[in-house]
Design a protein around this motif. Structure first.
Motif, PDB file in Angstrom:
ATOM      1  N   GLY A 108       0.797  -1.222   0.000  1.00 52.33           N
ATOM      2  CA  GLY A 108       0.000   0.000   0.000  1.00 52.33           C
ATOM      3  C   GLY A 108       0.827   1.268   0.000  1.00 52.33           C
ATOM      4  O   GLY A 108       0.294   2.378   0.107  1.00 52.33           O
ATOM      5  N   ARG A 109       2.174   1.139  -0.074  1.00 55.71           N
ATOM      6  CA  ARG A 109       3.129   2.257  -0.239  1.00 55.71           C
ATOM      7  C   ARG A 109       3.265   3.132   0.987  1.00 55.71           C
ATOM      8  O   ARG A 109       4.350   3.408   1.444  1.00 55.71           O
ATOM      9  N   GLN A 110       2.138   3.656   1.514  1.00 55.89           N
ATOM     10  CA  GLN A 110       2.138   4.439   2.755  1.00 55.89           C
ATOM     11  C   GLN A 110       3.106   5.624   2.700  1.00 55.89           C
ATOM     12  O   GLN A 110       3.875   5.867   3.630  1.00 55.89           O
ATOM     13  N   VAL A 111       3.064   6.368   1.600  1.00 55.70           N
ATOM     14  CA  VAL A 111       3.828   7.612   1.541  1.00 55.70           C
ATOM     15  C   VAL A 111       3.055   8.696   2.291  1.00 55.70           C
ATOM     16  O   VAL A 111       1.845   8.599   2.486  1.00 55.70           O
ATOM     17  N   PHE A 112       3.760   9.724   2.725  1.00 55.13           N
ATOM     18  CA  PHE A 112       3.128  10.810   3.455  1.00 55.13           C
ATOM     19  C   PHE A 112       2.478  11.767   2.450  1.00 55.13           C
ATOM     20  O   PHE A 112       3.168  12.335   1.602  1.00 55.13           O
ATOM     21  N   PRO A 113       1.173  11.970   2.535  1.00 60.03           N
ATOM     22  CA  PRO A 113       0.478  12.775   1.513  1.00 60.03           C
ATOM     23  C   PRO A 113       0.898  14.234   1.496  1.00 60.03           C
ATOM     24  O   PRO A 113       0.809  14.890   0.458  1.00 60.03           O
ATOM     25  N   LEU A 164      10.713  10.404 -10.581  1.00 59.90           N
ATOM     26  CA  LEU A 164      10.720  11.104  -9.301  1.00 59.90           C
ATOM     27  C   LEU A 164      11.480  12.425  -9.397  1.00 59.90           C
ATOM     28  O   LEU A 164      11.111  13.405  -8.744  1.00 59.90           O
ATOM     29  N   ALA A 165      12.525  12.455 -10.192  1.00 58.46           N
ATOM     30  CA  ALA A 165      13.268  13.704 -10.387  1.00 58.46           C
ATOM     31  C   ALA A 165      12.373  14.768 -11.020  1.00 58.46           C
ATOM     32  O   ALA A 165      12.436  15.949 -10.663  1.00 58.46           O
ATOM     33  N   GLU A 166      11.512  14.326 -11.948  1.00 58.38           N
ATOM     34  CA  GLU A 166      10.605  15.260 -12.607  1.00 58.38           C
ATOM     35  C   GLU A 166       9.528  15.771 -11.653  1.00 58.38           C
ATOM     36  O   GLU A 166       8.947  16.829 -11.876  1.00 58.38           O
ATOM     37  N   ARG A 167       9.265  15.021 -10.591  1.00 59.45           N
ATOM     38  CA  ARG A 167       8.171  15.352  -9.676  1.00 59.45           C
ATOM     39  C   ARG A 167       8.671  15.613  -8.254  1.00 59.45           C
ATOM     40  O   ARG A 167       7.931  15.455  -7.293  1.00 59.45           O
ATOM     41  N   GLY A 175       2.066   4.248  -9.308  1.00 55.29           N
ATOM     42  CA  GLY A 175       3.400   3.794  -9.673  1.00 55.29           C
ATOM     43  C   GLY A 175       4.486   4.699  -9.131  1.00 55.29           C
ATOM     44  O   GLY A 175       5.529   4.242  -8.664  1.00 55.29           O
ATOM     45  N   GLU A 176       4.242   6.003  -9.190  1.00 53.66           N
ATOM     46  CA  GLU A 176       5.215   6.963  -8.655  1.00 53.66           C
ATOM     47  C   GLU A 176       5.328   6.832  -7.140  1.00 53.66           C
ATOM     48  O   GLU A 176       6.425   6.947  -6.583  1.00 53.66           O
TER      49      GLU A 176
END
Length: 233
Positions: free
Chosen positions: A84-89, A123-126, A137-138
């Motif tokens: 589920g990735r769990q990145v910080f929004p 990721l570099a672009e964003r 995907g990102e």
């Protein structure tokens, strides 16, 4: 590097793991397989200190880490790419990578945010985008990058290609191949057995919380009855 001995775990009165045992040496890659609900995530959580172990022991680099706190285990050099990735929004890509960057174990092949951007040019672009502004995907690339910049000794990836478009999935497999070739120790949970046998040196199959089979990639590749019996492929 990692030794799991007779580990048992339960959720209240419902036992999930029944005497799990395996050993992972430094530089090895292991596939962790099994149908949904067979105990894979519980085993990972038990290793990471996110789930109490009722019996047995987990040893990392000769140190007993059974039921240690998750932050202590992470500092010892185990990183996770969670399901589920769990990145910080509310953190940007760059903030994620900067906040988690460390080199506690004096890694020679140092992973920095810049190196992660080379691995994943998207990721570099964003880099200024928030976690909530990234595609699935990102976000997965960011979750892997976040683990890498801690320069861990072991990375555990739980369903790292789940729900991704084929092109993005291929990028993740290429990343795992690169890490394996560099000698990064890996435990990979994934349902794509035909790709996992290309990455991992050996595999562990769980069935109802027990080790149903363990063996090499060649043995798993050649025995399609195992796929049918334990993996539903």
């Amino acid at each position: 590097m990692l030794k799991v001995q007779q580990v048992q775990s339960a959720y209240q009165d419902s036992q999930v793991l029944f005497g799990i045992e395996f050993t992972l040496h430094a530089g090895e890659s292991m596939g962790l397989l099994g149908r949904n609900g067979m105990g894979k995530t519980t085993l990972i959580r038990s290793i990471l200190g996110l789930k109490s172990v009722q019996a047995g022991h987990v040893t990392f680099d000769g140190q007993d880490i059974t039921n240690q706190t998750a932050d202590k285990i992470a500092r010892l050099g185990i990183a996770v790419v969670p399901e589920g990735r769990q990145v910080f929004p509310n953190l940007s890509v760059e903030e994620h990578l900067t906040a988690f960057a460390s080199n506690r174990h004096q890694s020679k092949a140092l992973w920095t945010p810049a190196r992660v951007y080379e691995l994943f040019p998207r990721l570099a672009e964003r880099k200024s985008n928030l976690g909530s502004q990234l595609s699935g995907g990102e976000q997965q690339m960011l979750a892997i990058g976040r683990a890498l910049v801690t320069n861990p000794r072991l990375i555990i990836l739980d369903e790292a290609t789940e729900g991704l478009a084929p092109l993005i999935r291929e990028e993740i497999w290429n990343c795992l191949r690169l890490l394996r070739n560099e000698g990064q120790s890996l435990i990979v949970v994934d349902k794509y057995v035909n790709r996992l046998v290309e990455i991992a040196s050996h595999h562990l199959i769980l069935e109802r919380g027990q080790v149903a089979w363990t063996g090499s990639s060649d043995a798993l590749r050649d025995d399609r009855q195992l796929w049918t019996r334990y993996l539903g492929v």
